[in-house]
Scaffold this motif. Structure first.
Motif, PDB file in Angstrom:
ATOM      1  N   GLU A  54       0.837  -1.204   0.000  1.00 21.52           N
ATOM      2  CA  GLU A  54       0.000   0.000   0.000  1.00 21.52           C
ATOM      3  C   GLU A  54       0.872   1.255   0.000  1.00 21.52           C
ATOM      4  O   GLU A  54       0.598   2.213  -0.728  1.00 21.52           O
ATOM      5  N   ASP A  86      -9.385  -0.296  -3.581  1.00 23.56           N
ATOM      6  CA  ASP A  86      -9.743  -0.225  -2.164  1.00 23.56           C
ATOM      7  C   ASP A  86     -11.085  -0.911  -1.911  1.00 23.56           C
ATOM      8  O   ASP A  86     -11.257  -1.603  -0.904  1.00 23.56           O
ATOM      9  N   ARG A 127      -3.320  -6.153  -3.614  1.00 25.82           N
ATOM     10  CA  ARG A 127      -2.296  -5.108  -3.528  1.00 25.82           C
ATOM     11  C   ARG A 127      -1.078  -5.436  -4.383  1.00 25.82           C
ATOM     12  O   ARG A 127      -0.475  -4.538  -4.983  1.00 25.82           O
TER      13      ARG A 127
END
Length: 143
Positions: A54, A86, A127
């Motif tokens: 992130e 997200d 991610r």
């Protein structure tokens, strides 16, 4: 005297495997190489790796925004992409939710189990894919 030598030898044999294991200690940067069993360590490893990604993703986005020629429309598209990722991460709790709905697990949650690990792995995979894509986008500029 012979008993002391044998005892020292046995102690040395017992210590050597511990020294070898310590030399191959699992730490955050290499924890993905030591996954298995779906236990607490896996959950922490995936969580740490996701947080690391992130942060890296945010840095890459900032670099893309700073490239001369990046338009407002480009920035808006990049923002939409980041928000969609997200939102996708939020769905990773589905494993825990289903375990409750199907009465496989019962709330309240008092421990970390394989369903939590499934969610953590899901977040990590999203991610990681996001990071690879952002790096690809930035490579358009850097060549």
């Amino acid at each position: 005297m012979g008993v002391v030598r044998v005892s020292a030898f046995v102690v040395a044999l017992c210590i050597l495997p511990s020294i070898h294991a310590a030399a191959q200690a699992v730490n955050w940067p290499n924890c993905l190489k030591h996954l298995g069993g779906g236990g607490f360590g896996d959950f922490d490893c995936y969580g740490w790796q996701s947080k690391r990604l992130e942060g890296d993703n945010a840095k890459i986005v900032k670099k893309i925004w700073q490239v001369d020629g990046t338009t407002s429309a480009d920035k808006a598209s990049l923002d939409r992409y980041m928000r969609s990722q997200d939102e996708a991460v939020k769905s990773c709790d589905l494993a825990v939710d289903l375990s409750y709905s199907w009465k496989i697990d019962v709330p309240p949650k008092t421990h970390i189990n394989m369903y939590d690990v499934m969610g953590a792995k899901c977040r990590y995979q999203i991610r990681k894919q996001q990071n690879e894509y952002l790096r690809d986008l930035y490579s358009i500029h850097t060549g």
